[in-house]
Design a protein around this motif. Structure first.
Motif, PDB file in Angstrom:
ATOM      1  N   ILE A   1      -2.576  14.359  -5.929  1.00  0.00           N
ATOM      2  CA  ILE A   1      -3.618  14.014  -4.954  1.00  0.00           C
ATOM      3  C   ILE A   1      -4.368  15.254  -4.500  1.00  0.00           C
ATOM      4  CG2 ILE A   1      -4.009  13.138  -2.618  1.00  0.00           C
ATOM      5  CD1 ILE A   1      -1.703  11.179  -3.115  1.00  0.00           C
TER       6      ILE A   1
ATOM      7  N   GLU B   1       0.825  -1.207   0.000  1.00  0.00           N
ATOM      8  CA  GLU B   1       0.000   0.000   0.000  1.00  0.00           C
ATOM      9  C   GLU B   1       0.860   1.258   0.000  1.00  0.00           C
ATOM     10  OE1 GLU B   1      -3.978  -1.707   2.301  1.00  0.00           O
ATOM     11  OE2 GLU B   1      -2.332  -0.819   3.440  1.00  0.00           O
TER      12      GLU B   1
ATOM     13  N   LYS C   1     -13.545  14.184  -4.760  1.00  0.00           N
ATOM     14  CA  LYS C   1     -14.011  13.029  -3.982  1.00  0.00           C
ATOM     15  C   LYS C   1     -14.715  13.480  -2.699  1.00  0.00           C
ATOM     16  CE  LYS C   1     -11.698  10.349  -6.874  1.00  0.00           C
ATOM     17  NZ  LYS C   1     -10.859   9.213  -6.544  1.00  0.00           N
TER      18      LYS C   1
ATOM     19  N   PHE D   1      -7.868   8.722  -1.743  1.00  0.00           N
ATOM     20  CA  PHE D   1      -8.020   9.276  -3.086  1.00  0.00           C
ATOM     21  C   PHE D   1      -8.361   8.188  -4.107  1.00  0.00           C
ATOM     22  CE2 PHE D   1      -5.702  10.168  -7.125  1.00  0.00           C
ATOM     23  CZ  PHE D   1      -6.563  11.139  -7.614  1.00  0.00           C
ATOM     24  N   TYR D   2      -7.629   7.079  -4.070  1.00  0.00           N
ATOM     25  CA  TYR D   2      -7.831   6.030  -5.064  1.00  0.00           C
ATOM     26  C   TYR D   2      -9.055   5.161  -4.774  1.00  0.00           C
ATOM     27  CZ  TYR D   2      -3.263   7.212  -6.971  1.00  0.00           C
ATOM     28  OH  TYR D   2      -2.212   7.875  -7.547  1.00  0.00           O
ATOM     29  N   SER D   3      -9.552   5.208  -3.538  1.00  0.00           N
ATOM     30  CA  SER D   3     -10.670   4.343  -3.161  1.00  0.00           C
ATOM     31  C   SER D   3     -12.036   5.017  -3.259  1.00  0.00           C
ATOM     32  CB  SER D   3     -10.479   3.832  -1.721  1.00  0.00           C
ATOM     33  OG  SER D   3      -9.270   3.137  -1.582  1.00  0.00           O
TER      34      SER D   3
ATOM     35  N   ALA E   1      -3.509   8.995   0.018  1.00  0.00           N
ATOM     36  CA  ALA E   1      -3.491   8.401  -1.324  1.00  0.00           C
ATOM     37  C   ALA E   1      -4.502   7.268  -1.424  1.00  0.00           C
ATOM     38  CB  ALA E   1      -2.090   7.887  -1.651  1.00  0.00           C
ATOM     39  N   GLU E   2      -4.595   6.471  -0.375  1.00  0.00           N
ATOM     40  CA  GLU E   2      -5.566   5.371  -0.384  1.00  0.00           C
ATOM     41  C   GLU E   2      -6.997   5.905  -0.444  1.00  0.00           C
ATOM     42  OE1 GLU E   2      -6.829   1.361   2.135  1.00  0.00           O
ATOM     43  OE2 GLU E   2      -5.240   2.671   2.889  1.00  0.00           O
TER      44      GLU E   2
ATOM     45  N   GLN F   1       3.447  13.327  -6.779  1.00  0.00           N
ATOM     46  CA  GLN F   1       2.354  12.512  -6.247  1.00  0.00           C
ATOM     47  C   GLN F   1       1.482  13.334  -5.297  1.00  0.00           C
ATOM     48  OE1 GLN F   1       3.627   8.714  -4.866  1.00  0.00           O
ATOM     49  NE2 GLN F   1       1.609   8.065  -4.206  1.00  0.00           N
TER      50      GLN F   1
END
Length: 523
Positions: free
Chosen positions: A311, A138, A318, A272-274, A269-270, A307
């Motif tokens: 984000i 992760e 989101k 953001f991507y989830s 980041a998690e 990165q």
């Protein structure tokens, strides 16, 4: 009220009176006087446009984060905060009333109503709250390179290792998995396996990476890598309609700023991507406060900064708001700073040339004001005061307002040790994340692969060796009676040479006799 005061009040109201729900920050200050009618509010709808809380040490940044989180909780918005000193747990209980609080409430013309808020406490070490973990996978190679302080070459090698693990379906859960992968690919069977497709890993580079991993383990922080990995859904909870304030207490790992700041970014980041795209909401789904933000950007690689920028730029869609807290705006890279629409600037000090330079840069980030000289105002603000500009509902920066901030309603400090322990132990999340899980991962898979290879090689050796009880042709010849007799004759001949026999004649005779008899014995 003077004409100037009336004009100031009118402009502040026009800038800071949103049509929807909002957070009350305080009241405007003009010529040293607090004007209660000039209310400074921040629209909840604009909280996902991110923000910055900055100021010198001791100017009240942490209490600003506290008052923001309290009102977000009241509005049903969950909050995640980094608790650097361990003094935010007091958010769980109503604060006491004292003369200073009453005086400020009187200046603002607002009643002071103490209140506590739902709080969850987490810890990276697992000693101060519910254990927060993340798998090594992760984190990914970019963030992990930041934690391990790898140079560009070493970071590139780490990226190759992650690529190999992904291609080979090898889960990297904890640091044992990573160490096993590094060792496996650096020498022996693994090194040959990756040589053509991924390139060779030098023993010097693999050794450096392994030493850096061991350093993390020796600091007692290996517990934050592994399963059960933290479930981000646990950040989006409410209690009795109030958003839960999640605190990550890092007071026991303060000397590892790169580690905890990078962990926060991995968490962000998690998220953001989830999370799904939701567009503009009436209020954010979560607000993420990033205290000591300068530690995140210090000595960061280009890939790391890119990165972060990506984000921050995209996560607002989101429904997530991110606020950075640091000493000066110059601590934040311009590419990120340009994404932070809401500014709460506490006092800055100009004691050194660097301080003066930081002050000039900060002044340049604010809109012009007909009521203040920004540079003078920034150096004269008192504790609990801040220079504010935010985005209105149309996304336009508001009038700059020197503001007396409203005081927090919960305890401005830590809970007692007994209350703290009770809060942690009574939490369902403490129980949920208490036990670690050790699923089959890269360590077990590679260990089995190496052992299977050794077993296979051993079996091959045994198959190639003579069967038990059988003698080779040479052994049969050497064991025969005639051969033993020849050996005796040779020995005698050698001892005879030592006693004076002719060397050439003896050697020739013994040699011819040995070959003749040996040939006939074989046939």
């Amino acid at each position: 009220m003077s004409d100037q005061s009336a004009k100031f009040t009118e402009k502040i109201k026009a800038s800071y009176t949103p049509s929807g729900s909002y957070i009350y920050l305080g009241a405007g200050i003009l010529d040293g006087q607090v004007i209660a009618e000039a209310e400074v509010n921040l629209s909840l709808k604009m909280m996902n446009r991110h923000g910055l809380v900055a100021g010198a040490t001791g100017t009240g940044k942490t209490r600003t984060l506290q008052l923001l989180s309290e009102q977000l909780s009241d509005a049903g918005v969950p909050v995640f905060m980094l608790d650097v000193k361990g003094d935010l747990s007091g958010l769980n209980q109503p604060g006491p009333i004292n003369p200073k609080i009453e005086e400020r409430a009187g200046q603002l013309g607002k009643p002071f109503n103490p209140s506590g808020f739902p709080v969850e406490i987490f810890s990276l070490s697992g000693k101060l709250g519910a254990q927060m973990r993340a798998t090594v996978l992760e984190f990914g190679p970019t963030l992990l390179s930041k934690i391990l302080d790898l140079n560009d070459t070493q970071a590139g090698v780490l990226a190759v290792i992650f690529k190999y693990a992904d291609d080979s379906k090898l889960p990297i859960i904890d640091l044992n998995d990573l160490k096993k992968l590094v060792s496996y690919l650096a020498e022996g069977q693994g090194a040959e396996e990756i040589k053509s497709s991924y390139g060779k890993i030098s023993t010097a580079t693999s050794g450096t990476i392994l030493r850096k991993i061991v350093t993390i383990e020796q600091q007692g922080l290996s517990a934050m890598f592994g399963e059960r990995s933290f479930d981000i859904e646990d950040l989006f909870t409410k209690t009795d309609g109030k958003g839960v304030i999640s605190l990550l207490n890092i007071s026991d790992v303060q000397n590892q700023p790169v580690l905890y700041s990078t962990y926060l970014l991995s968490l962000l980041a998690e998220i953001f991507y989830s999370m799904p795209e939701v567009g503009d909401l009436d209020k954010p789904k979560l607000v993420f406060f990033f205290d000591e933000a300068h530690l995140l950007f210090k000595n960061s690689s280009k890939a790391f900064l890119e990165q972060i920028e990506t984000i921050i730029r995209l996560i607002r869609s989101k429904g997530i708001g991110v606020f950075f807290c640091t000493q000066a705006p110059s601590d934040v890279p311009e590419s990120v700073l340009s994404q932070l629409g809401n500014r709460v600037q506490h006092a800055l000090r100009a004691f050194t040339p660097n301080d003066v330079d930081a002050l000039k840069k900060t002044v340049n980030t604010y809109p012009r004001s007909e009521f203040y000289e920004i540079d003078k105002m920034l150096t004269s603000l008192g504790t609990g005061q801040a220079l504010i500009t935010v985005l209105n509902e149309k996304g336009i920066p508001t009038e700059v307002a020197a503001t007396m901030l409203t005081p927090p309603r919960a305890i401005m400090g830590p809970l007692s040790a007994a209350d703290y322990n009770n809060l942690v132990q009574s939490s369902e999340l403490t129980t949920k994340y208490q036990e670690s899980i050790d699923p089959e991962s890269a360590y077990e898979i590679l260990t089995k692969r190496v052992n299977d290879k050794l077993t296979e090689e051993e079996e091959t050796k045994q198959e190639e060796a003579p069967k038990k009880g059988e003698k080779s042709l040479v052994e049969q010849v050497m064991g025969a009676t005639i051969t033993r007799q020849i050996g005796k004759e040779i020995v005698r001949g050698l001892f005879g040479m030592l006693t004076g026999k002719n060397l050439a004649a003896a050697a020739e005779r013994e040699y011819l006799d040995f070959n003749y008899l040996n040939i006939h014995a074989i046939h």
